[in-house]
Design an enzyme around this catalytic site. Sequence first.
Site, PDB file in Angstrom:
ATOM      1  N   LEU A 265      31.004   8.544  10.769  1.00 42.00           N
ATOM      2  CA  LEU A 265      29.579   8.455  11.073  1.00 42.00           C
ATOM      3  C   LEU A 265      28.448   7.770  12.148  1.00 42.00           C
ATOM      4  CD1 LEU A 265      27.246   6.939   7.726  1.00 42.00           C
ATOM      5  CD2 LEU A 265      27.194   6.111   9.808  1.00 42.00           C
ATOM      6  N   ASN A 266      27.611   8.473  12.235  1.00 44.64           N
ATOM      7  CA  ASN A 266      26.602   7.701  13.658  1.00 44.64           C
ATOM      8  C   ASN A 266      25.875   7.786  12.860  1.00 44.64           C
ATOM      9  OD1 ASN A 266      27.964  10.294  14.446  1.00 44.64           O
ATOM     10  ND2 ASN A 266      26.424  10.005  15.524  1.00 44.64           N
ATOM     11  N   ASP A 267      24.196   8.170  13.675  1.00 44.73           N
ATOM     12  CA  ASP A 267      23.252   7.880  13.598  1.00 44.73           C
ATOM     13  C   ASP A 267      22.638   7.818  12.521  1.00 44.73           C
ATOM     14  OD1 ASP A 267      23.657   8.254  16.185  1.00 44.73           O
ATOM     15  OD2 ASP A 267      22.181   9.724  16.932  1.00 44.73           O
TER      16      ASP A 267
ATOM     17  N   TYR B 201      23.456  17.893  15.676  1.00 44.21           N
ATOM     18  CA  TYR B 201      22.908  16.696  15.823  1.00 44.21           C
ATOM     19  C   TYR B 201      22.143  15.883  14.955  1.00 44.21           C
ATOM     20  CZ  TYR B 201      26.567  16.356  19.636  1.00 44.21           C
ATOM     21  OH  TYR B 201      27.869  16.461  21.054  1.00 44.21           O
ATOM     22  N   SER B 202      21.209  15.114  15.797  1.00 41.13           N
ATOM     23  CA  SER B 202      20.732  13.748  15.165  1.00 41.13           C
ATOM     24  C   SER B 202      18.803  14.240  15.291  1.00 41.13           C
ATOM     25  CB  SER B 202      19.684  12.446  15.561  1.00 41.13           C
ATOM     26  OG  SER B 202      21.614  11.816  15.682  1.00 41.13           O
TER      27      SER B 202
ATOM     28  N   ASP C 116      16.810  14.587  19.464  1.00 40.40           N
ATOM     29  CA  ASP C 116      16.833  14.169  18.700  1.00 40.40           C
ATOM     30  C   ASP C 116      15.169  13.904  18.647  1.00 40.40           C
ATOM     31  OD1 ASP C 116      19.194  13.701  19.470  1.00 40.40           O
ATOM     32  OD2 ASP C 116      18.772  11.426  19.954  1.00 40.40           O
TER      33      ASP C 116
ATOM     34  N   GLU D  32      18.314   8.475  24.200  1.00 42.09           N
ATOM     35  CA  GLU D  32      18.570   9.390  22.983  1.00 42.09           C
ATOM     36  C   GLU D  32      17.565   8.672  22.199  1.00 42.09           C
ATOM     37  OE1 GLU D  32      22.624  10.532  23.253  1.00 42.09           O
ATOM     38  OE2 GLU D  32      22.696   8.291  22.679  1.00 42.09           O
TER      39      GLU D  32
HETATM   40  C1  FRU Z   1      22.975   9.158  19.283  1.00 40.03           C
HETATM   41  C2  FRU Z   1      23.338  10.144  19.651  1.00 40.03           C
HETATM   42  C3  FRU Z   1      22.365  11.514  19.707  1.00 40.03           C
HETATM   43  C4  FRU Z   1      22.573  12.129  18.876  1.00 40.03           C
HETATM   44  C5  FRU Z   1      24.067  12.250  18.223  1.00 40.03           C
HETATM   45  C6  FRU Z   1      25.386  13.815  18.535  1.00 40.03           C
HETATM   46  O1  FRU Z   1      24.463   8.300  18.549  1.00 40.03           O
HETATM   47  O2  FRU Z   1      23.803  10.600  21.196  1.00 40.03           O
HETATM   48  O3  FRU Z   1      21.765  11.196  21.126  1.00 40.03           O
HETATM   49  O4  FRU Z   1      21.829  14.008  18.462  1.00 40.03           O
HETATM   50  O5  FRU Z   1      24.475  11.197  18.555  1.00 40.03           O
HETATM   51  O6  FRU Z   1      26.069  12.885  16.908  1.00 40.03           O
END
Ligand code: FRU
Length: 481
Positions: free
Chosen positions: A38-40, A99-100, A169, A222
């Site tokens: 998991l990220n953003d 992506y985000s 983003d 970002e």
């Molecule tokens: C930030 C990021 C965003 C991108 C996403 C990809 O952590 O790098 O800029 O959209 O993660 O997972």
Amino acid sequence: MNSLHSTIKDFVKKQENVIITDKRYRLSYHLMPPVGWLNDPNGLCQFQEDYHIFFQYSPFDAEGGLKLWGHFKSSDFIHWDYMGAPLLPDEAYDCHGVYSGSAYCEDGKLHVFYTGNVKYTGDFDYILEGRGSAVIQAEYDSSNGMFSNKSLVLENKDYPEDLSCHVRDPKVYKEDGSYYMALGARSKSDVGEALLWKSDDLKNWSLFRRITSRHKFGFMWECPDIFSIDSHKILSISPQGVEKSGIRFWNVYQSGWFLLSKESEDCGSQSISGDFHEWDYGFDFYAPQTFQDEKGRRILIGWMGMPDAEEYYQNPTVELGWQHALTLPRELSFKNGVVCQMPVKEMTALRQQKVVFESTLEIVPLFELQIENPSGESFSICAGGMEFIYDKIKGRAVLQFSGTEGCGRDMRMADVSDIFALSLYVDSSSAEWFLNHGEFVFTTRFYPLTEKIKLEVNGQKILHSLWMLSGFEFGHGSQFF
Ligand code: FRU
């Protein structure tokens, strides 16, 4: 839906059948991926009463990979449903990652705007060439819980010519009857900035303003976010490439906010001269996003992780099939010139029995500790290998690891002239330290070696209250948690 969509959907389902059996370090009251990475936080919103939290999700590999959006839903921030992966990389313009992005709700519709990532095959550097970064819009269909009607809103050729391929983003909001979209960008000469687009119909967008800092502040910004609290306009960004300076910016990447002044807004382009305030001084915090709920609260959620930090510190959950989590939802307020963050008040529902202790005890890492420091004296708190030290004379707060529980995490600091209150939220492998009702926050992961950890509060005139906490309750999909 095309056939690629069904294939990816099947793969995700299959992968999610891999139940994590070793529950060590699984969190009890933080959102984590069912499996994998998991990220953003993405698309945060309250829609038809429910809170929706989408997130960057890579179920196939605990160390990242192809990104989809995963989805959690709740009506109260305590009972959660995992709703599956509703946004998949199934079109030519998002085939290497959904992506985000953000959500915008109006007229009974939940729209999302996200980045479609494409890496073309060839001998490219993927910074100046070889990468597609489109803005795509889609609509949530509550009958099947998926996003449909994807449409291409902007693509690289629409962006200013002096930008690299890194533009992403989208964060969409409405102000004075118009829609705005902030996008993060990296220029060809490696300067970070935010682009602000304007629209009257959420479909046709024109570039309205470019926002930069007077002096270069990193090579890429970002996850930009623009919002107001008590008439203060805030630009939140997650800049990459900011150099370490004294005790500041020790993490690989940063995230924080600038105040946007009215005067500079009236010019076509906006350059920011004020200070950059870090959202968080700990080891594991990045790419936060905010939203306003139906009660009018501005709520921030961050990724409780740090990209590209593997050479400095690790997360042993990777071997257990998953990695990373989201922070607690934090309500924002503006006090004494700064944005403060405190867990939303719903979190008090997690409180179980109150525990009375002198200064030391052995405890399961699932608790909330509240400290009052009426005399403003120096104090320290040790918990499972973490040491929080406030030195009144130096005016400094330090979070450091004395044992191996930090898995490489060492020390982070902030200059704080006075600490009169501290709230600590410990979950199985995470800790969030809020100083002075959220004026400073330190967020970190930690990995206890034993079922109970030692908690120790040192300070002559310190008052403390301690509660054991229960976990979130999961409905549909609960086998994962
Ligand atoms: C930030 C990021 C965003 C991108 C996403 C990809 O952590 O790098 O800029 O959209 O993660 O997972």
